[in-house]
Write a protein that holds these residues in place. Structure first.
Motif, mmCIF file in Angstrom:
data_model
loop_
_atom_site.group_PDB
_atom_site.id
_atom_site.type_symbol
_atom_site.label_atom_id
_atom_site.label_comp_id
_atom_site.label_asym_id
_atom_site.label_seq_id
_atom_site.Cartn_x
_atom_site.Cartn_y
_atom_site.Cartn_z
ATOM 1 N N VAL A 56 0.829 2.875 3.009
ATOM 2 C CA VAL A 56 1.403 2.869 1.662
ATOM 3 C C VAL A 56 0.394 3.496 0.714
ATOM 4 C CG1 VAL A 56 2.194 1.403 -0.241
ATOM 5 C CG2 VAL A 56 2.811 0.822 2.115
ATOM 6 N N THR B 45 -4.793 9.429 4.622
ATOM 7 C CA THR B 45 -3.868 8.996 5.674
ATOM 8 C C THR B 45 -2.455 9.490 5.419
ATOM 9 O OG1 THR B 45 -5.241 7.058 5.939
ATOM 10 C CG2 THR B 45 -3.069 6.971 6.940
ATOM 11 N N GLN C 92 -8.958 1.540 -1.115
ATOM 12 C CA GLN C 92 -8.205 2.742 -1.512
ATOM 13 C C GLN C 92 -8.351 3.048 -2.985
ATOM 14 O OE1 GLN C 92 -4.975 3.231 2.008
ATOM 15 N NE2 GLN C 92 -4.218 3.201 -0.076
ATOM 16 N N VAL D 77 -0.374 -2.821 0.113
ATOM 17 C CA VAL D 77 -1.369 -2.317 -0.829
ATOM 18 C C VAL D 77 -1.377 -3.204 -2.060
ATOM 19 C CG1 VAL D 77 -1.936 -0.437 -2.401
ATOM 20 C CG2 VAL D 77 -1.372 0.064 -0.023
ATOM 21 N N PRO E 211 -9.253 5.077 -5.969
ATOM 22 C CA PRO E 211 -9.489 6.519 -6.017
ATOM 23 C C PRO E 211 -10.978 6.820 -6.216
ATOM 24 C CG PRO E 211 -7.646 5.909 -7.434
ATOM 25 C CD PRO E 211 -8.281 4.632 -6.968
ATOM 26 N N GLY E 212 -11.487 7.766 -5.455
ATOM 27 C CA GLY E 212 -12.898 8.110 -5.578
ATOM 28 C C GLY E 212 -13.499 8.379 -4.222
ATOM 29 N N TYR F 1 -0.306 4.913 -3.536
ATOM 30 C CA TYR F 1 0.117 5.109 -4.930
ATOM 31 C C TYR F 1 0.011 6.585 -5.250
ATOM 32 C CZ TYR F 1 0.590 0.242 -5.929
ATOM 33 O OH TYR F 1 1.051 -1.042 -5.927
ATOM 34 N N SER G 28 -0.497 -5.005 -8.503
ATOM 35 C CA SER G 28 0.765 -4.455 -8.040
ATOM 36 C C SER G 28 0.764 -4.540 -6.517
ATOM 37 C CB SER G 28 0.842 -3.001 -8.512
ATOM 38 O OG SER G 28 1.978 -2.384 -7.995
ATOM 39 N N ILE G 29 1.859 -5.043 -5.938
ATOM 40 C CA ILE G 29 1.905 -5.240 -4.475
ATOM 41 C C ILE G 29 3.000 -4.343 -3.887
ATOM 42 C CG2 ILE G 29 2.227 -6.914 -2.610
ATOM 43 C CD1 ILE G 29 1.459 -9.133 -4.601
ATOM 44 N N SER G 30 2.617 -3.501 -2.960
ATOM 45 C CA SER G 30 3.595 -2.613 -2.320
ATOM 46 C C SER G 30 3.511 -2.820 -0.816
ATOM 47 C CB SER G 30 3.294 -1.162 -2.644
ATOM 48 O OG SER G 30 3.238 -0.988 -4.041
ATOM 49 N N ARG H 134 -2.278 13.057 6.505
ATOM 50 C CA ARG H 134 -2.265 13.208 7.961
ATOM 51 C C ARG H 134 -0.918 12.762 8.531
ATOM 52 N NH1 ARG H 134 -6.770 10.339 9.621
ATOM 53 N NH2 ARG H 134 -5.402 8.546 9.410
ATOM 54 N N HIS I 267 -7.758 0.372 -11.351
ATOM 55 C CA HIS I 267 -7.401 1.195 -10.187
ATOM 56 C C HIS I 267 -7.960 0.627 -8.879
ATOM 57 C CE1 HIS I 267 -5.980 4.251 -12.963
ATOM 58 N NE2 HIS I 267 -7.154 4.256 -13.539
ATOM 59 N N VAL J 148 -12.132 13.248 -10.425
ATOM 60 C CA VAL J 148 -11.701 12.606 -9.174
ATOM 61 C C VAL J 148 -10.398 13.246 -8.708
ATOM 62 C CG1 VAL J 148 -10.975 10.453 -8.086
ATOM 63 C CG2 VAL J 148 -12.835 10.437 -9.771
ATOM 64 N N ILE K 114 5.306 4.733 -5.466
ATOM 65 C CA ILE K 114 4.654 4.212 -4.262
ATOM 66 C C ILE K 114 5.358 4.806 -3.053
ATOM 67 C CG2 ILE K 114 3.656 2.113 -5.218
ATOM 68 C CD1 ILE K 114 6.086 0.568 -4.388
ATOM 69 N N SER L 185 -3.037 -3.289 -5.816
ATOM 70 C CA SER L 185 -3.715 -2.375 -6.735
ATOM 71 C C SER L 185 -3.708 -2.952 -8.148
ATOM 72 C CB SER L 185 -3.018 -1.013 -6.733
ATOM 73 O OG SER L 185 -3.697 -0.132 -7.597
ATOM 74 N N GLN M 223 -5.855 -1.768 0.882
ATOM 75 C CA GLN M 223 -4.719 -1.710 1.794
ATOM 76 C C GLN M 223 -5.056 -2.547 3.031
ATOM 77 O OE1 GLN M 223 -1.257 0.955 3.563
ATOM 78 N NE2 GLN M 223 -2.871 2.103 2.619
ATOM 79 N N PHE N 54 -7.514 14.834 1.689
ATOM 80 C CA PHE N 54 -6.962 14.732 3.039
ATOM 81 C C PHE N 54 -7.051 13.269 3.438
ATOM 82 C CE2 PHE N 54 -6.473 14.820 7.538
ATOM 83 C CZ PHE N 54 -5.436 15.726 7.684
ATOM 84 N N ASP O 43 -11.149 9.708 6.821
ATOM 85 C CA ASP O 43 -9.875 9.191 7.287
ATOM 86 C C ASP O 43 -10.062 7.775 7.784
ATOM 87 O OD1 ASP O 43 -9.148 12.331 8.797
ATOM 88 O OD2 ASP O 43 -8.841 11.613 6.768
ATOM 89 N N GLN O 44 -8.986 7.041 7.730
ATOM 90 C CA GLN O 44 -9.051 5.748 8.374
ATOM 91 C C GLN O 44 -8.605 5.942 9.812
ATOM 92 O OE1 GLN O 44 -6.330 4.236 5.338
ATOM 93 N NE2 GLN O 44 -5.044 3.549 6.991
ATOM 94 N N MET P 106 -12.478 13.005 1.654
ATOM 95 C CA MET P 106 -12.322 11.575 1.839
ATOM 96 C C MET P 106 -12.211 11.263 3.324
ATOM 97 S SD MET P 106 -9.517 9.215 0.056
ATOM 98 C CE MET P 106 -8.191 9.284 1.202
#
Lengths: 457, 174
Positions: A31, A54, B160, B85, B162-163, A33, B31-33, A57, B92, A113, A19, B87, B96, A52, B3-4, B1
């Motif tokens: 944050v 966060t 977040q 985050v 994946p995809g 993964y 899972s907490i991060s 960036r 998956h 993916v 992480i 997850s 966030q 691309f 951007d935020q 993807m």
């Protein structure tokens, strides 16, 4: 740095995803993964750049990052302070990560993916063990250094190239418990590898070929770097790679697949290590296992060291065979061969040779065989010296790197495995004895002759 | 993807978290991060060991072990910035959530039980993908040390997983 990065390499294998925290120029933290973390050296790691996002960036704006990695057995956690340096989009590190990521994607249902756009390289400036409980590590497997030493001792005793390969593979099984392995050598053209020895497969696959850049073996050879994956992935399955290459090039290359590459149907872990000596690539040592994550960083190190010695001894034996004095042996009395004649057909375009309708071999080994049987039929000779073969204008050895000795091993094994009516045996140092149990009828099919049907299926 | 946004929108009248998200982050074996950053723009990170969410979803509190999170706690006290985050390993599915008003608080009554329930749920989740109970307990072990809460108002939330939708603000991602 209180903790060495080498000592926690296992944490980078990704059993528990890393992480990472980054922060934007305005201070907003983020944050993420990580699907992949790769050990580069004692001070650097590489992370996969796939989108691309966060994180991407942020590190371009502000290169500082913090990463937590977890030991796959003890549950210990380590916090690393990182600084982004650069991104590589080609080359050994990139290819290593790309292959590994394909395995991870396949294992986690993320094929299509996950796609590697680059390898982001970070300098590691601090490693901190996070306070907390740790499980006892599992008892170590046999010491890899002891195993390496034992196999090194075995191969240091080898005086013949074929014995060298057999002893290496037997040593891998006895000392490393690696039961499926093969040695491939680089063709003199530098475009493909051919299998010279294997162990642990139903069919030896000796003589099978794989183009440079195909599958884990071909990529390891092309990039000159070990390729190690912990999970099966179709993307790097060499059977599939070969088929695709053959389909793309049409029937002309159908003989490429005439001898199937050996390989586990349920292969999960794969490791291909380049064999190098005197600054050039000689071939690839390849091992595989049906178990996930069978080969770790330490296994890779051990096999890279072993491949170094294998390369040096291979080169030494090749050179010795070129300089050694041949021992003259008397020509044996002509052997009587009986029964229906076997048609030996040679196609000059690729030097492929068929015994009746059965494909035997092609390329340099094919031209050697054709020269031998022609002399045998035309003059009645049965013994030949390596030196005369090396100088024979009919045999097109591309250059010194295409080793005659290795081609003879290949040819001898193919004849034995096909239980052919023609055999080649050693007849003293630097000499060969050809025996034919049936009369031979030679047919030169030239460049455009039609091949037997079954060769192209 | 996509951007935020670089800066999160200013205070939103409604929580970006709906009831489904709230259940996911507060009760699933996720899972907490947790990340923050200091005034010097150095990021910090730690692992969370449970979560409480207010009934109106206006406030989220994430539990962390103080001993394991010194830098992060210093950063939160200094800048109040937070990113968390959540997850779910087997699917998956990943969210966030960000905050700009985080504070370090003591645990409230019931939080110890929340930490314990989280441990049970996370152990079951990791167990289903092959990790043993002892391993998971080591992964979220508090070492008997102080556990504190990082309480914040969610000001932005992103999918977040994946995809193709990864990185989209939650409201748009639905």
């Amino acid at each position: 740095m209180t903790q060495r990065l080498d000592a926690i390499r296992e944490c980078l294998e990704g059993a528990v995803p890393g992480i990472m925290a980054t922060c934007a120029a305005d201070g907003t933290p983020n944050v993420a993964y990580l699907s992949q973390t790769e050990y580069v050296d004692g001070r650097h790691i590489a992370l996969s750049y796939q989108f691309f996002n966060t994180t991407r960036r942020n590190i371009l704006e502000n290169p500082e990052a913090r990463l937590i990695v977890t030991h796959p057995h003890t549950g210990e956690r380590f916090r690393l302070r990182l600084r982004y340096l650069r991104t590589e989009t080609a080359g050994p590190l990139f290819e290593r990560m790309k292959a590994k990521l394909a395995g991870i994607a396949s294992h986690t249902g993320m094929s299509g993916v996950f796609r590697l756009l680059g390898s982001d390289i970070y300098r590691v400036s601090e490693i901190e063990r996070i306070p907390g409980a740790a499980l006892a590590p599992p008892p170590p497997r046999a010491s890899l250094l002891a195993a390496l030493r034992a196999v090194s001792a075995r191969i240091a005793c080898c005086r013949e190239l074929d014995l060298l390969f057999a002893e290496t593979l037997a040593g891998l099984e006895a000392q490393f418990d690696i039961r499926h392995a093969m040695v491939l050598l680089l063709d003199g053209s530098g475009t493909r590898l051919y299998t010279i020895a294997s162990r642990g497969y139903e069919a030896s696959g000796v003589g099978s070929e794989i183009p440079l850049g195909q599958g884990v073996i071909g990529v390891a050879a092309r990039e000159g770097t070990p390729i190690r994956i912990g999970y099966a992935t179709l993307e790097y399955a060499y059977g599939r790679a070969i088929r695709a290459a053959t389909e793309a090039s049409g029937l002309a290359d159908a003989l490429e697949t005439e001898i199937p590459l050996p390989g586990l149907a349920d292969s999960a872990s794969q490791l291909a290590v380049p064999i190098r000596a005197a600054g050039r690539l000689l071939g690839v040592l390849y091992v595989e296992s049906p178990h996930n994550l069978r080969f770790g960083y330490d296994d890779e190190d051990a096999l890279v060291a072993l491949a170094g010695q294998l390369g040096a001894v291979t080169l030494a034996l090749q050179q010795a065979s070129e300089w050694q004095e041949e021992v003259l042996v008397p020509e044996p009395p002509p052997q009587s061969s009986a029964g229906r004649p076997v048609v030996v057909r040679h196609y000059a375009g690729d030097d492929s040779v068929f015994l009746d309708d059965d494909y035997l071999i092609k390329g340099v080994a094919g031209s050697i065989f054709w020269a031998l049987v022609r002399d045998h039929v035309d003059t009645g000779r049965s013994t030949f010296s390596n030196r005369e073969l090396r100088l024979d204008a009919r045999i097109r050895l591309p250059d010194l790197s295409d080793n005659l000795e290795a081609r003879l091993i290949l040819l001898r094994r193919r004849l034995n495995e096909r239980e052919a009516c023609v055999r080649l045996e050693k007849a003293g140092r630097g000499r060969l004895l050809l025996t034919a149990s049936r009369p031979l009828t030679l047919v030169e099919a030239g460049h455009g002759g039609a091949r037997p049907d079954d060769a192209c299926c | 993807m996509p951007d935020q946004p670089l800066s999160a929108p200013s205070a939103v009248p409604e929580s970006p978290i709906d009831a489904d998200h709230a259940a996911f982050i507060a009760t699933a074996g996720v899972s907490i991060s947790v990340g923050s950053s200091g005034a010097d723009l150095l990021p910090s990170i730690t692992r969370g060991i449970g979560c409480r969410i207010a009934p109106d979803r206006s406030r989220i509190s994430v539990f962390v072990v103080a001993d394991q999170s010194r830098e992060l706690l210093d950063d939160v006290r200094a800048t109040r910035r937070l990113a968390v985050v959540f997850s779910e390993p087997h699917s998956h599915r990943t969210l966030q959530i960000k905050g700009r008003d985080a504070v370090v608080e003591s645990l409230e009554p019931g939080d110890r039980e929340r930490v314990e329930r989280y441990r049970t749920a996370f152990t079951a989740e990791l167990g289903a993908i092959g990790f043993g109970t002892l391993f998971t307990h080591a992964l979220i072990d508090s070492g008997g040390g102080d556990v504190v809460a990082l309480a914040f108002t969610p000001c932005a939330a992103f999918d977040q997983t994946p995809g193709p939708r990864a990185g989209q603000p939650l409201a748009n991602a639905k």
